[in-house]
Design an enzyme around this catalytic site. Structure first.
Site, PDB file in Angstrom:
ATOM      1  N   ILE A  12     -47.935  49.319 -36.559  1.00  0.00           N
ATOM      2  CA  ILE A  12     -47.452  50.993 -36.710  1.00  0.00           C
ATOM      3  C   ILE A  12     -47.460  51.342 -35.302  1.00  0.00           C
ATOM      4  CG2 ILE A  12     -48.428  52.868 -37.608  1.00  0.00           C
ATOM      5  CD1 ILE A  12     -49.980  50.256 -39.849  1.00  0.00           C
ATOM      6  N   ASN A  99     -65.249  45.474 -31.656  1.00  0.00           N
ATOM      7  CA  ASN A  99     -63.610  45.989 -31.445  1.00  0.00           C
ATOM      8  C   ASN A  99     -63.179  47.101 -32.205  1.00  0.00           C
ATOM      9  OD1 ASN A  99     -60.874  44.171 -29.616  1.00  0.00           O
ATOM     10  ND2 ASN A  99     -60.555  45.500 -31.740  1.00  0.00           N
ATOM     11  N   SER A 124     -57.592  53.475 -43.791  1.00  0.00           N
ATOM     12  CA  SER A 124     -57.286  52.646 -44.797  1.00  0.00           C
ATOM     13  C   SER A 124     -57.370  53.015 -45.661  1.00  0.00           C
ATOM     14  CB  SER A 124     -57.509  51.540 -44.764  1.00  0.00           C
ATOM     15  OG  SER A 124     -56.722  50.695 -46.138  1.00  0.00           O
ATOM     16  N   TYR A 148     -64.280  44.470 -42.636  1.00  0.00           N
ATOM     17  CA  TYR A 148     -63.200  44.934 -41.949  1.00  0.00           C
ATOM     18  C   TYR A 148     -63.146  46.453 -42.684  1.00  0.00           C
ATOM     19  CZ  TYR A 148     -58.621  46.950 -41.968  1.00  0.00           C
ATOM     20  OH  TYR A 148     -57.171  48.162 -41.904  1.00  0.00           O
ATOM     21  N   LYS A 152     -64.021  50.320 -41.439  1.00  0.00           N
ATOM     22  CA  LYS A 152     -63.371  51.791 -40.756  1.00  0.00           C
ATOM     23  C   LYS A 152     -64.108  53.002 -41.745  1.00  0.00           C
ATOM     24  CE  LYS A 152     -59.128  50.646 -39.725  1.00  0.00           C
ATOM     25  NZ  LYS A 152     -58.152  50.638 -38.447  1.00  0.00           N
ATOM     26  N   ARG A 289     -56.452  36.341 -55.712  1.00  0.00           N
ATOM     27  CA  ARG A 289     -57.550  36.709 -54.450  1.00  0.00           C
ATOM     28  C   ARG A 289     -58.802  37.063 -54.673  1.00  0.00           C
ATOM     29  NH1 ARG A 289     -53.704  38.251 -49.575  1.00  0.00           N
ATOM     30  NH2 ARG A 289     -53.948  40.830 -50.137  1.00  0.00           N
ATOM     31  N   TYR A 296     -53.873  50.660 -57.185  1.00  0.00           N
ATOM     32  CA  TYR A 296     -53.609  51.486 -56.644  1.00  0.00           C
ATOM     33  C   TYR A 296     -52.075  52.140 -55.417  1.00  0.00           C
ATOM     34  CZ  TYR A 296     -55.825  49.251 -51.804  1.00  0.00           C
ATOM     35  OH  TYR A 296     -55.032  48.107 -51.243  1.00  0.00           O
TER      36      TYR A 296
HETATM   37  P1  NAD Z   1     -51.052  44.656 -35.558  1.00  0.00           P
HETATM   38  O1  NAD Z   1     -52.241  44.126 -35.077  1.00  0.00           O
HETATM   39  O2  NAD Z   1     -49.915  45.180 -35.089  1.00  0.00           O
HETATM   40  O3  NAD Z   1     -51.668  46.286 -34.015  1.00  0.00           O
HETATM   41  C1  NAD Z   1     -52.736  46.461 -33.645  1.00  0.00           C
HETATM   42  C2  NAD Z   1     -52.760  46.019 -31.389  1.00  0.00           C
HETATM   43  O4  NAD Z   1     -53.615  46.824 -30.992  1.00  0.00           O
HETATM   44  C3  NAD Z   1     -52.132  44.823 -31.198  1.00  0.00           C
HETATM   45  O5  NAD Z   1     -51.635  45.290 -30.324  1.00  0.00           O
HETATM   46  C4  NAD Z   1     -53.342  45.013 -30.427  1.00  0.00           C
HETATM   47  O6  NAD Z   1     -53.072  43.018 -29.508  1.00  0.00           O
HETATM   48  C5  NAD Z   1     -53.981  45.907 -30.049  1.00  0.00           C
HETATM   49  N1  NAD Z   1     -56.228  45.813 -29.896  1.00  0.00           N
HETATM   50  C6  NAD Z   1     -56.735  45.693 -30.891  1.00  0.00           C
HETATM   51  N2  NAD Z   1     -57.450  45.350 -30.070  1.00  0.00           N
HETATM   52  C7  NAD Z   1     -57.833  45.812 -28.739  1.00  0.00           C
HETATM   53  C8  NAD Z   1     -58.618  46.204 -27.769  1.00  0.00           C
HETATM   54  N3  NAD Z   1     -59.564  46.065 -28.775  1.00  0.00           N
HETATM   55  N4  NAD Z   1     -57.809  46.870 -27.384  1.00  0.00           N
HETATM   56  C9  NAD Z   1     -56.966  47.153 -27.128  1.00  0.00           C
HETATM   57  N5  NAD Z   1     -55.591  46.399 -28.023  1.00  0.00           N
HETATM   58  C10 NAD Z   1     -56.119  46.057 -28.694  1.00  0.00           C
HETATM   59  O7  NAD Z   1     -51.875  46.155 -36.158  1.00  0.00           O
HETATM   60  P2  NAD Z   1     -50.903  47.529 -37.105  1.00  0.00           P
HETATM   61  O8  NAD Z   1     -50.971  46.762 -38.097  1.00  0.00           O
HETATM   62  O9  NAD Z   1     -50.181  47.427 -35.965  1.00  0.00           O
HETATM   63  O10 NAD Z   1     -52.498  48.372 -37.311  1.00  0.00           O
HETATM   64  C11 NAD Z   1     -52.704  49.080 -36.794  1.00  0.00           C
HETATM   65  C12 NAD Z   1     -53.673  49.777 -37.476  1.00  0.00           C
HETATM   66  O11 NAD Z   1     -53.759  50.353 -38.223  1.00  0.00           O
HETATM   67  C13 NAD Z   1     -55.430  48.621 -36.992  1.00  0.00           C
HETATM   68  O12 NAD Z   1     -56.791  49.366 -36.702  1.00  0.00           O
HETATM   69  C14 NAD Z   1     -54.839  48.146 -38.273  1.00  0.00           C
HETATM   70  O13 NAD Z   1     -56.551  48.440 -39.269  1.00  0.00           O
HETATM   71  C15 NAD Z   1     -54.744  50.121 -39.392  1.00  0.00           C
HETATM   72  N6  NAD Z   1     -54.469  49.314 -40.479  1.00  0.00           N
HETATM   73  C16 NAD Z   1     -53.101  48.855 -40.781  1.00  0.00           C
HETATM   74  C17 NAD Z   1     -52.909  48.622 -41.491  1.00  0.00           C
HETATM   75  C18 NAD Z   1     -51.654  47.478 -42.012  1.00  0.00           C
HETATM   76  O14 NAD Z   1     -51.400  47.405 -43.812  1.00  0.00           O
HETATM   77  N7  NAD Z   1     -51.091  47.285 -41.169  1.00  0.00           N
HETATM   78  C19 NAD Z   1     -53.673  49.890 -43.103  1.00  0.00           C
HETATM   79  C20 NAD Z   1     -54.343  50.341 -43.001  1.00  0.00           C
HETATM   80  C21 NAD Z   1     -54.983  50.311 -41.699  1.00  0.00           C
HETATM   81  C1  UD1 Z   2     -54.556  43.832 -47.377  1.00  0.00           C
HETATM   82  C2  UD1 Z   2     -55.994  44.497 -47.326  1.00  0.00           C
HETATM   83  C3  UD1 Z   2     -56.295  45.714 -47.016  1.00  0.00           C
HETATM   84  C4  UD1 Z   2     -56.052  46.267 -45.543  1.00  0.00           C
HETATM   85  C5  UD1 Z   2     -54.110  45.515 -46.125  1.00  0.00           C
HETATM   86  C6  UD1 Z   2     -53.702  45.583 -44.790  1.00  0.00           C
HETATM   87  C7  UD1 Z   2     -57.562  42.925 -48.586  1.00  0.00           C
HETATM   88  C8  UD1 Z   2     -58.216  42.423 -50.273  1.00  0.00           C
HETATM   89  N1  UD1 Z   2     -56.964  44.208 -48.623  1.00  0.00           N
HETATM   90  O1  UD1 Z   2     -54.950  44.541 -48.275  1.00  0.00           O
HETATM   91  O2  UD1 Z   2     -57.761  45.959 -46.578  1.00  0.00           O
HETATM   92  O3  UD1 Z   2     -56.354  47.164 -45.651  1.00  0.00           O
HETATM   93  O4  UD1 Z   2     -53.513  44.856 -46.139  1.00  0.00           O
HETATM   94  O5  UD1 Z   2     -53.546  44.637 -43.648  1.00  0.00           O
HETATM   95  O6  UD1 Z   2     -56.670  41.628 -47.908  1.00  0.00           O
HETATM   96  N2  UD1 Z   2     -49.739  39.090 -52.931  1.00  0.00           N
HETATM   97  C9  UD1 Z   2     -49.494  38.581 -53.167  1.00  0.00           C
HETATM   98  N3  UD1 Z   2     -49.779  36.805 -52.211  1.00  0.00           N
HETATM   99  C10 UD1 Z   2     -49.510  37.179 -51.279  1.00  0.00           C
HETATM  100  C11 UD1 Z   2     -50.177  38.024 -50.504  1.00  0.00           C
HETATM  101  C12 UD1 Z   2     -50.065  38.817 -51.401  1.00  0.00           C
HETATM  102  O7  UD1 Z   2     -49.976  38.331 -54.449  1.00  0.00           O
HETATM  103  O8  UD1 Z   2     -49.287  35.777 -50.363  1.00  0.00           O
HETATM  104  C13 UD1 Z   2     -50.932  40.008 -53.039  1.00  0.00           C
HETATM  105  C14 UD1 Z   2     -51.530  41.195 -53.184  1.00  0.00           C
HETATM  106  O9  UD1 Z   2     -52.323  40.663 -54.344  1.00  0.00           O
HETATM  107  C15 UD1 Z   2     -52.185  42.311 -53.333  1.00  0.00           C
HETATM  108  C16 UD1 Z   2     -50.690  43.012 -52.926  1.00  0.00           C
HETATM  109  O10 UD1 Z   2     -49.738  41.940 -52.951  1.00  0.00           O
HETATM  110  O11 UD1 Z   2     -51.383  42.984 -55.048  1.00  0.00           O
HETATM  111  C17 UD1 Z   2     -50.219  43.279 -51.392  1.00  0.00           C
HETATM  112  O12 UD1 Z   2     -51.657  42.165 -51.282  1.00  0.00           O
HETATM  113  P1  UD1 Z   2     -51.471  42.350 -49.221  1.00  0.00           P
HETATM  114  O13 UD1 Z   2     -50.372  43.046 -48.587  1.00  0.00           O
HETATM  115  O14 UD1 Z   2     -52.544  41.426 -48.229  1.00  0.00           O
HETATM  116  O15 UD1 Z   2     -51.919  44.181 -48.750  1.00  0.00           O
HETATM  117  P2  UD1 Z   2     -53.526  44.448 -49.393  1.00  0.00           P
HETATM  118  O16 UD1 Z   2     -54.096  42.878 -50.777  1.00  0.00           O
HETATM  119  O17 UD1 Z   2     -53.617  45.462 -50.123  1.00  0.00           O
END
Ligand code: NAD
Ligand code: UD1
Length: 329
Positions: A12, A99, A124, A148, A152, A289, A296
């Site tokens: 992101i 972290n 999140s 996790y 948050k 899972r 949601y």
């Molecule tokens: P990502 O793992 O691709 O990016 C996180 C980045 O932070 C990576 O480049 C990693 O190397 C860096 N990093 C981690 N710990 C660090 C530290 N201590 N110091 C410096 N760099 C560090 O993840 P993302 O999907 O881009 O997510 C970004 C943020 O959004 C995270 O905080 C994640 O929890 C949050 N978030 C992600 C999702 C999702 O579905 N991807 C959903 C909700 C919230």
């Molecule tokens: C998950 C995390 C959530 C986190 C988010 C982003 C869990 C329980 N929740 O969300 O806390 O913020 O990722 O990193 O892990 N699915 C399948 N097969 C797969 C993978 C997923 O059927 O191989 C289904 C899941 O059951 C769900 C949907 O796909 O219904 C989305 O799953 P996923 O992409 O893992 O996201 P979340 O579970 O919503």
């Protein structure tokens, strides 16, 4: 603005850095590359048309954070850096707290010390716990289902209490729903290490033949087709939400859902991927899972009202861009 983007090389963060550069802001990326690659920074520069400053380091380390603020004139912080695997957080909770939470404490303290007034945090939808849908920002939060999620929630509280104690400090908590897709160039996207936990990168790897078949976790949920329903949002829309949040920052704490506002099931996402990209996704049903919720999605109206932001890209664009990125790897 000169914006410190922690985790700016990640999924992101990289898209947000491009959007920041395009909006005319300067960017300092702090990343330890624990879950990303150095060459992403060059790709950000190529896409954004300008260079960024890179500081390689751990933002949960006090000295690194002190030097970041001493050596750069920072106007605002977007704090993405964090570990994000739910199962890993269950196995290693302390690593997650160190972290994800310690970094928030250090960065917030540095902002207060150096008079940096704007802080945007990657939260999140997991902070809602098991709640009525759609999720609304004013709902009472329920205990998240994983360490996790707890990191948050803890970070949200730390930042909210800090903003309440520091006049002029503007905190924006962004609660992301399910970001998928990639930049349309195919240069940056989601490329997790190892076998993906999340649905979209699993699908693209099956499509590419790197994994054999998708396991659909649960087909007996109380949803129209029995599979889990989520609010998927294109990562470029999400990135743009951060620019809007920075530009509308005001003292105190603001909270926004960043989602599309509608729910899509696992089978609907698979169907869209197959139809748009002309690739078959073999799948089988598997047990639910543990920890997954049935369905949601966001009420995303507050962000639209107050930030003038809403998600513009639909599911077809999300699956097209995810596949374009995978084929480019
Ligand atoms: P990502 O793992 O691709 O990016 C996180 C980045 O932070 C990576 O480049 C990693 O190397 C860096 N990093 C981690 N710990 C660090 C530290 N201590 N110091 C410096 N760099 C560090 O993840 P993302 O999907 O881009 O997510 C970004 C943020 O959004 C995270 O905080 C994640 O929890 C949050 N978030 C992600 C999702 C999702 O579905 N991807 C959903 C909700 C919230
Ligand atoms: C998950 C995390 C959530 C986190 C988010 C982003 C869990 C329980 N929740 O969300 O806390 O913020 O990722 O990193 O892990 N699915 C399948 N097969 C797969 C993978 C997923 O059927 O191989 C289904 C899941 O059951 C769900 C949907 O796909 O219904 C989305 O799953 P996923 O992409 O893992 O996201 P979340 O579970 O919503």
């Amino acid at each position: 603005m000169n914006v410190l983007v922690t985790g700016g090389a990640g999924y992101i963060g990289s898209h947000t850095c491009v959007a920041l550069l395009e909006a005319g802001h300067s960017v300092v990326i702090a990343d330890n590359f624990s879950n990303s690659r150095r060459d992403t920074v060059e790709r950000i520069e190529r896409l954004g048309g300008r260079s960024v400053k890179l500081v390689e380091g751990d933002v949960a380390d006090e000295r690194t954070v002190r030097e970041l603020f001493e050596q750069n004139a920072i106007d605002g912080v977007i704090h993405f850096a964090g570990l994000k695997s739910v199962p890993e957080s269950v196995a290693q909770p302390l690593r997650y707290y160190r972290n994800n939470v310690f970094s928030t404490v250090l960065l917030a303290a540095a902002c207060i010390e150096h008079g940096v007034g704007k802080f945007v945090f990657s939260s999140s939808a997991t902070v809602y716990g098991s709640n009525d849908v759609p999720y609304r920002e004013e709902m009472e939060l329920r205990t998240p289902t994983s360490p996790y999620g707890s990191t948050k929630l803890a970070s949200e509280r730390i930042l909210t209490e800090t903003a309440a104690s520091a006049p002029g400090f503007a905190v924006t908590l962004l609660r992301y729903f399910n970001p998928i897709g990639a930049h349309p160039s195919g240069l940056i996207g989601d490329d997790p290490n190892g076998v993906p936990n999340n649905l979209m990168p699993y699908i693209t790897r099956v499509a590419r033949g790197k994994l054999e078949k998708l396991k659909v976790y649960g087909n007996d949920y109380p949803t129209p087709d029995g599979t889990g329903v989520r609010d998927y949002i294109h990562v470029c829309d999400l990135a743009e939400g951060h620019i809007a949040a920075l530009e509308h920052a005001r003292p105190g704490t603001q909270v926004y859902n960043l989602g599309s506002g509608s729910g899509v099931s696992v089978l609907e996402l698979v169907e869209a991927f197959e139809r748009v990209n002309g690739v078959k996704i073999p799948y089988e049903f598997a047990p639910r899972r543990p920890g997954d919720l049935p369905a949601y999605y966001a009420d995303a109206s507050r962000a639209e009202r107050e930030l003038g932001w809403s998600a513009k890209r639909g599911v077809d664009e999300m699956v097209r861009d995810a596949w374009n990125f995978e084929r480019n790897l």
